[in-house]
Design a protein around this motif. Structure first.
Motif, mmCIF file in Angstrom:
data_model
loop_
_atom_site.group_PDB
_atom_site.id
_atom_site.type_symbol
_atom_site.label_atom_id
_atom_site.label_comp_id
_atom_site.label_asym_id
_atom_site.label_seq_id
_atom_site.Cartn_x
_atom_site.Cartn_y
_atom_site.Cartn_z
ATOM 1 N N ASP A 194 3.151 -1.300 -6.541
ATOM 2 C CA ASP A 194 2.421 -0.905 -5.251
ATOM 3 C C ASP A 194 3.723 -0.387 -4.189
ATOM 4 O O ASP A 194 3.491 1.012 -3.728
ATOM 5 C CB ASP A 194 1.790 -2.166 -4.365
ATOM 6 N N ARG A 247 4.449 -0.476 -1.231
ATOM 7 C CA ARG A 247 4.230 -0.046 0.095
ATOM 8 C C ARG A 247 5.133 -1.281 1.050
ATOM 9 O O ARG A 247 5.139 -2.150 0.586
ATOM 10 C CB ARG A 247 2.873 -0.250 0.322
ATOM 11 N N HIS A 274 3.382 2.609 3.747
ATOM 12 C CA HIS A 274 2.976 1.299 4.381
ATOM 13 C C HIS A 274 1.712 0.809 4.241
ATOM 14 O O HIS A 274 0.806 1.962 4.185
ATOM 15 C CB HIS A 274 3.733 1.358 5.915
ATOM 16 N N THR A 275 1.597 -0.431 4.530
ATOM 17 C CA THR A 275 0.168 -0.948 4.584
ATOM 18 C C THR A 275 -0.743 -0.610 6.038
ATOM 19 O O THR A 275 -0.263 -0.454 6.975
ATOM 20 C CB THR A 275 0.136 -2.349 4.462
ATOM 21 N N GLU A 276 -1.804 -0.801 5.689
ATOM 22 C CA GLU A 276 -2.747 -0.690 6.978
ATOM 23 C C GLU A 276 -2.760 -1.912 7.897
ATOM 24 O O GLU A 276 -2.465 -1.761 9.119
ATOM 25 C CB GLU A 276 -4.408 -0.604 6.475
ATOM 26 N N GLY A 308 5.244 -3.472 4.301
ATOM 27 C CA GLY A 308 4.296 -4.166 5.382
ATOM 28 C C GLY A 308 4.920 -5.290 6.085
ATOM 29 O O GLY A 308 6.116 -5.543 5.799
#
Length: 149
Positions: free
Chosen positions: A33, A35, A125-127, A37
Motif C-alpha cells: 500500500d 500510503r 495518503h489516505t482519505e 495516514g
C-alpha cells in the motif's frame, strides 16, 4: 462479491497530532500500500476507543500521547477479499507527552514521520487523513465530514 453473511463491522481509532512547526505525525502503511495516514487502527474487544488510539500511536510511532478531544467520526464501507467491511473510525486530536519517534516493526505500518502540512499534497495518503484534517480545521458540531460532496 460479499453477501450478507460476509458483513463485518470494524471500529478504529486514529490520531491527528499537529506540532508547533505545522507538521503532522503520520504513519505509512507497509508494502504494497505505502500510503501515509494518521496513526491508529482497530480497537480491541472491550477497549475504549480513546485508549485504543493511545495504544496504536505508541505502537506505530513510539510516542506516548494524551487525547485532547474527539474530532469526529468517519464511516465508510470497503471490500476485502473475504467480506464487506463497514468501518467506523473515531478521530481524536492528540498531543505528545513522551517517547521518541520510531518505526513500527512487524506491524501494518513500516514508517513514522513528522510531515509538513505543506508537503501533504505531494504525498500519497489516505482519505482518512483528509477527513481528519477537515474535522480538525472545521470542528463540525455533528462530528462528520461528508466526503461525497
Amino acid at each position: 462479491m460479499a453477501n450478507h453473511r460476509d458483513s463485518v463491522q470494524r471500529v478504529g481509532a486514529y490520531a491527528i497530532c499537529i506540532n508547533e512547526e505545522a507538521a503532522i505525525l503520520l504513519s505509512r502503511f507497509a508494502e504494497p500500500d505505502c500510503r501515509w495516514g494518521p496513526p491508529g487502527g482497530g480497537v480491541e474487544h472491550g477497549e475504549h476507543p480513546a485508549d485504543g488510539v493511545v495504544r496504536e500511536v505508541h505502537e506505530e510511532t513510539g510516542y506516548r500521547v494524551k487525547v485532547v478531544r474527539l474530532l469526529g467520526v468517519h464511516s465508510n464501507v470497503w471490500h476485502s477479499p473475504d467480506a464487506e467491511v463497514h468501518a467506523t473510525n473515531l478521530l481524536y486530536e492528540v498531543a505528545v507527552v513522551g517517547g521518541c519517534l520510531q518505526n513500527e516493526t512487524g506491524g501494518s505500518s513500516d514508517q513514522a514521520a513528522w510531515v509538513s502540512l505543506a508537503e501533504l499534497p505531494e504525498r500519497r495518503h489516505t482519505e482518512l487523513l483528509d477527513v481528519g484534517l477537515d474535522l480538525f480545521r472545521c470542528s463540525p458540531p455533528e462530528g462528520r465530514i461528508d466526503v461525497t460532496a
